[in-house]
Design a protein around this motif. Structure first.
Motif, short mmCIF file in Angstrom:
data_model
loop_
_atom_site.label_atom_id
_atom_site.label_comp_id
_atom_site.label_asym_id
_atom_site.label_seq_id
_atom_site.Cartn_x
_atom_site.Cartn_y
_atom_site.Cartn_z
N GLY A 196 0.79 -1.22 0.00
CA GLY A 196 0.00 0.00 0.00
C GLY A 196 0.82 1.27 0.00
O GLY A 196 0.42 2.27 0.61
N VAL A 197 1.97 1.26 -0.68
CA VAL A 197 2.82 2.44 -0.72
C VAL A 197 2.82 3.05 -2.11
O VAL A 197 2.68 2.35 -3.12
N SER A 198 2.96 4.37 -2.15
CA SER A 198 3.00 5.07 -3.43
C SER A 198 4.38 4.98 -4.08
O SER A 198 4.49 4.85 -5.30
N THR A 199 5.43 5.11 -3.26
CA THR A 199 6.78 5.14 -3.82
C THR A 199 7.76 4.38 -2.95
O THR A 199 7.54 4.16 -1.77
N THR A 200 8.87 3.99 -3.58
CA THR A 200 10.04 3.45 -2.87
C THR A 200 11.12 4.52 -2.96
O THR A 200 11.52 4.93 -4.05
N HIS A 201 11.58 4.97 -1.80
CA HIS A 201 12.43 6.15 -1.71
C HIS A 201 13.77 5.78 -1.07
O HIS A 201 13.82 5.33 0.08
N LEU A 202 14.85 5.93 -1.82
CA LEU A 202 16.19 5.62 -1.33
C LEU A 202 16.83 6.88 -0.78
O LEU A 202 16.70 7.95 -1.37
N THR A 207 26.96 11.72 0.96
CA THR A 207 26.89 12.18 -0.43
C THR A 207 27.94 13.23 -0.72
O THR A 207 28.33 14.01 0.16
N LYS A 208 28.39 13.27 -1.97
CA LYS A 208 29.33 14.29 -2.42
C LYS A 208 28.60 15.48 -3.04
O LYS A 208 29.24 16.46 -3.42
N GLN A 209 27.27 15.38 -3.15
CA GLN A 209 26.50 16.51 -3.64
C GLN A 209 26.42 17.60 -2.57
O GLN A 209 26.69 17.35 -1.39
N ASP A 210 26.05 18.79 -2.97
CA ASP A 210 25.99 19.92 -2.04
C ASP A 210 24.64 19.90 -1.30
O ASP A 210 23.78 20.75 -1.52
N CYS A 211 24.50 18.91 -0.41
CA CYS A 211 23.25 18.77 0.33
C CYS A 211 23.50 17.88 1.55
O CYS A 211 24.55 17.25 1.67
N ASP A 212 22.52 17.83 2.45
CA ASP A 212 22.64 16.99 3.63
C ASP A 212 22.22 15.55 3.35
O ASP A 212 22.78 14.61 3.92
N LEU A 213 21.22 15.39 2.52
CA LEU A 213 20.70 14.08 2.15
C LEU A 213 20.58 13.99 0.64
O LEU A 213 20.27 14.98 -0.03
N TYR A 214 20.81 12.78 0.12
CA TYR A 214 20.66 12.52 -1.31
C TYR A 214 19.64 11.41 -1.46
O TYR A 214 19.69 10.40 -0.75
N THR A 215 18.70 11.57 -2.40
CA THR A 215 17.61 10.60 -2.52
C THR A 215 17.29 10.28 -3.98
O THR A 215 17.62 11.04 -4.88
N ARG A 216 16.61 9.14 -4.16
CA ARG A 216 15.97 8.79 -5.43
C ARG A 216 14.62 8.17 -5.11
O ARG A 216 14.43 7.59 -4.04
N ASP A 217 13.67 8.26 -6.05
CA ASP A 217 12.30 7.84 -5.78
C ASP A 217 11.71 7.11 -6.98
O ASP A 217 11.77 7.62 -8.11
N PHE A 218 11.11 5.93 -6.72
CA PHE A 218 10.52 5.11 -7.76
C PHE A 218 9.05 4.86 -7.43
O PHE A 218 8.72 4.48 -6.31
N ALA A 219 8.17 5.05 -8.43
CA ALA A 219 6.73 4.97 -8.16
C ALA A 219 5.97 4.28 -9.29
O ALA A 219 4.99 4.81 -9.81
N PRO A 220 6.36 3.06 -9.67
CA PRO A 220 5.66 2.40 -10.77
C PRO A 220 4.21 2.08 -10.46
O PRO A 220 3.39 1.98 -11.37
N SER A 221 3.85 1.93 -9.17
CA SER A 221 2.49 1.55 -8.83
C SER A 221 1.49 2.67 -9.11
O SER A 221 0.28 2.42 -9.21
N VAL A 222 1.97 3.93 -9.26
CA VAL A 222 1.08 5.03 -9.63
C VAL A 222 1.43 5.57 -11.01
O VAL A 222 1.05 6.68 -11.38
N GLY A 223 2.19 4.79 -11.78
CA GLY A 223 2.45 5.13 -13.17
C GLY A 223 3.69 5.96 -13.41
O GLY A 223 3.84 6.54 -14.49
N ILE A 224 4.61 6.03 -12.44
CA ILE A 224 5.82 6.85 -12.58
C ILE A 224 7.04 5.95 -12.35
O ILE A 224 7.22 5.41 -11.26
N ALA A 225 7.86 5.79 -13.37
CA ALA A 225 9.04 4.94 -13.20
C ALA A 225 9.98 5.53 -12.16
O ALA A 225 10.30 4.89 -11.16
N GLU A 226 10.44 6.76 -12.39
CA GLU A 226 11.26 7.47 -11.40
C GLU A 226 10.81 8.92 -11.33
O GLU A 226 10.76 9.60 -12.35
N ASP A 227 10.50 9.37 -10.12
CA ASP A 227 10.09 10.76 -9.91
C ASP A 227 11.35 11.58 -9.64
O ASP A 227 12.10 11.25 -8.71
#
Length: 298
Positions: A196-202, A207-227
């Motif tokens: 019953g989840v909309s997305t899988t969020h890593l 991270t070496k990016q200029d941020c505190d957290l780095y994420t990716r999000d996948f939502a095939p169950s609502v029709g979105i491969a990667e948001d």
């Protein structure tokens, strides 16, 4: 024939062709639910938001969110895109400090920050966060995500969280491992629907990016491969980190979250978590930019 004005807006960015694109349709009261879904399919973006008159006098507008597959209860980046357009092109920034939006999950206040006469960012207060445990086999997760089992960082919580939609939040050891993820989308679709989840969020703090957290999000169950850049999932992540005492429960915490780099649409979210009794207040802010305006003929 009816003519419907449509807008294509990149959210959580100040640069065109970055961040997360959303469709925005103002004055949508003339549209049926079926037409809203058809317009969303035609625009073929991860989400399109429709602006409607409020149902209660204390609110400013009502909104409805759609993916190409179905209506959903809430969408963070589409809220940012819509509010940016309302504040700028509808001129509300000169008259008000913010607005309150009626959504399927309740009222969402959104404010804007003005600097040197221009809007710098908009900030939404998300619904109170909720979390719950999930019992899932790591071998199965590694097969679903097509990553090695030792990529998971079990120093951080692997749980479900919600500030409008349920998300499966999975910690990995660093951003390189997150970028290596190549999910089996058909299998992940089935898995997400089961729980019953909309997305899988890593996510990772490493991270070496200029941020505190780095994420990716996948939502095939609502029709979105990667948001590309996900306001709701990152808000839910902030709530989880608060409840798990990863961040302070005594004073406000501000996090910069980066997402979208892997799909070449980098975006930035500014998240503030403020203690408030048993439930923290989660605010997610970002900029936006209009990239396309047009007229749809119905």
């Amino acid at each position: 024939m009816r003519e419907i004005c449509i807008n294509h807006i990149d959210a959580f960015t100040t640069k065109r062709f970055a961040g997360n694109p959303a469709g925005v349709v103002l004055n949508a009261e003339c549209l049926s639910t079926q037409e809203m879904q058809q317009i969303t399919n035609e625009l073929n973006l991860s989400e399109t938001v429709f602006l409607l008159p409020p149902q209660t006098v204390e609110n400013d507008f009502r909104v409805k969110y759609f993916t190409p597959k179905e209506e959903i209860d809430f969408c963070g980046h589409a809220t940012v895109a819509l509010t940016w357009l309302v504040a700028t092109e509808m001129g509300l920034a000169q008259a008000k400090h913010g607005i309150v939006l009626e959504t399927n999950i309740g009222n969402i206040p959104v404010t804007w920050d003005i600097k040197d006469g221009n809007i710098n960012s908009v900030e939404m207060t998300q619904a109170a966060p909720k979390t719950k445990d999930i019992s899932v086999d790591l071998d199965k997760l590694s097969r679903l995500l097509r990553i090695e089992k030792d990529a998971f960082d079990l120093n951080y919580p692997l749980k479900l969280a919600n500030t409008g939609n349920w998300h499966l939040l999975i910690p990995l050891k660093n951003d390189i491992l997150i970028d290596k993820a190549d999910p089996d989308l058909a299998a992940l679709d089935t898995f997400n629907k089961k729980y019953g989840v909309s997305t899988t969020h890593l996510y990772t703090f490493n991270t070496k990016q200029d941020c505190d957290l780095y994420t990716r999000d996948f939502a095939p169950s609502v029709g979105i491969a990667e948001d590309p850049v996900t306001g709701s999932a990152n808000g839910a992540l902030a709530g989880l980190l608060y409840y798990e005492k990863i961040i302070s429960q005594n004073e406000p915490t501000r996090l910069i979250i980066g997402q979208g780099h892997k799909v070449e649409r980098p975006g930035t979210l500014y998240v503030t978590i403020t203690p408030n009794g048993t439930e923290p207040i989660i605010k997610v802010a970002g900029a936006a930019i209009v990239t396309i305006k047009g007229v749809l003929h119905l």
